[in-house]
Write an enzyme that holds these catalytic residues in place. Sequence first.
Site, mmCIF file in Angstrom:
data_model
loop_
_atom_site.group_PDB
_atom_site.id
_atom_site.type_symbol
_atom_site.label_atom_id
_atom_site.label_comp_id
_atom_site.label_asym_id
_atom_site.label_seq_id
_atom_site.Cartn_x
_atom_site.Cartn_y
_atom_site.Cartn_z
ATOM 1 N N HIS A 111 0.830 -1.205 0.000
ATOM 2 C CA HIS A 111 0.000 0.000 0.000
ATOM 3 C C HIS A 111 0.869 1.262 0.000
ATOM 4 O O HIS A 111 0.675 2.167 -0.820
ATOM 5 C CB HIS A 111 -0.912 -0.009 1.219
ATOM 6 C CG HIS A 111 -1.874 1.135 1.253
ATOM 7 N ND1 HIS A 111 -3.161 1.038 0.795
ATOM 8 C CD2 HIS A 111 -1.724 2.415 1.683
ATOM 9 C CE1 HIS A 111 -3.771 2.199 0.940
ATOM 10 N NE2 HIS A 111 -2.916 3.051 1.488
ATOM 11 N N GLU A 112 1.807 1.315 0.921
ATOM 12 C CA GLU A 112 2.659 2.500 1.003
ATOM 13 C C GLU A 112 3.583 2.619 -0.205
ATOM 14 O O GLU A 112 3.924 3.732 -0.626
ATOM 15 C CB GLU A 112 3.483 2.469 2.296
ATOM 16 C CG GLU A 112 2.652 2.433 3.567
ATOM 17 C CD GLU A 112 1.610 3.539 3.628
ATOM 18 O OE1 GLU A 112 1.820 4.610 3.030
ATOM 19 O OE2 GLU A 112 0.568 3.327 4.267
#
Length: 456
Positions: A111-112
């Site tokens: 996600h990051e």
Amino acid sequence: MLITFSSSPPSSSFSLVRFINSKSPISELGLKRRTHVSKSLSSSICYSFCSSSNIGFHYKNQFFGEKSRCPHGKRGNFRSWAMAGFDFGGLESAQSVMEAAAVLTAIIVVHESGHFLAAYLQGIHVSKFAVGFGPILAKFNANNVEYSIRAFPLGGFVGFPDNDPESDIPVDDENLLKNRPILDRVLVISAGVIANIIFAYVIIFVQVLSVGLPVQEAFPGVLVPEVRAFSAASRDGLLPGDIILAVNGIELPKSGSSAISELVDVIKGNPKRNVLLKVGRGEKDFEIGVTPDENSDGTGRIGVQLSPNITISKVRPKNLLEAYNFAGKEFWGLSFNVLDSLKQTFLNFSQSASKVSGPVAIIAVGAEVARSNTDGLFQFAAILNLNLAVINLLPLPALDGGSLFLILLEAARGGRKLPLELEQRIMSSGIMLVILLGLFLIVRDTLNLDFIKELL
């Protein structure tokens, strides 16, 4: 943001089966736990695992219908939905706990990384990439970016130097995120969601190619995988492997969770009163009278674990085109269930709010999945990714959707931003709420683990 594991009834085209184990007595029914995750962006983009009620993972039978009573093939190793608390199962489950934690960490990193790559590829300045929040446990620097692992496993964040007083980058630098055009910022903020969606599909596709898709065949009644020694069930003659077909003359349906719920309701409602069970054992059917013991709260218990009466098999694609077809059907099926579960959560929020769970609960469920069937980790990871993607789009502070909403508001105001102080207050309050809630849930869920309860 909320990670909601689907627990809604299946659509007409899909048949669902839960695959989480539990090791608790029947008297403590805890059907359907949903889980949720949270996220935020101020001068950073981040998310943290909170969660809501009812964790429930499902396989969908997209290829087979329900069949007759007698199962053939391998039976799934499913245990009771009656869980008194989360159970890591002792030291022997250390590997499954690590596997679940690794899945959770991978989802955070993916996600990051979506946010990070969307910024980096556009030439936008990035200052930090962190897994976790709070004090730094380990870090290194590369290309003017600080990479770190932090103390509180509530998610992660990508930091930007936009409002960092220690940054030597001029405030009017065109490559600061806040100075980029609206479309550039939208791409950075939405990239985490996009990364999770892509990751979910990749996981499903790898599952299809490597182990095949699990499919179920449902049969009438409820399976009894385990009978506790010296319990009412053991005393009155129930054996592991028995199939309970009817209770007090009422036939149990094929639907696993509803059949279990129906049976448990009768048992809990009849402490110290005879309950007549129709039992299938081998090729014979017969009736057994069981008298539930009484719990301290006045409900009945018989001391068994229950499972849907199903068999699980695998279907493998014959070629790459069929693999894409299978993966696509599974992806859209899981996505539908995630959306439906989210809807049910908000429609019944007054009931689900008191059952919020955090990262400890997510790992506990993942450990149960890994311990029951390592293949289930594919679905566990895919569902977590899809939940994170969907929930993050909600227009709430501390979520990506909240940041997108502020950008759309800016666009609607003709490019005029909200006052910086107001925007920071909105997002900072959301982040603080997420951190406080996350810490509370970690403590509560840890105390709710079975082996912790035994120590207290």
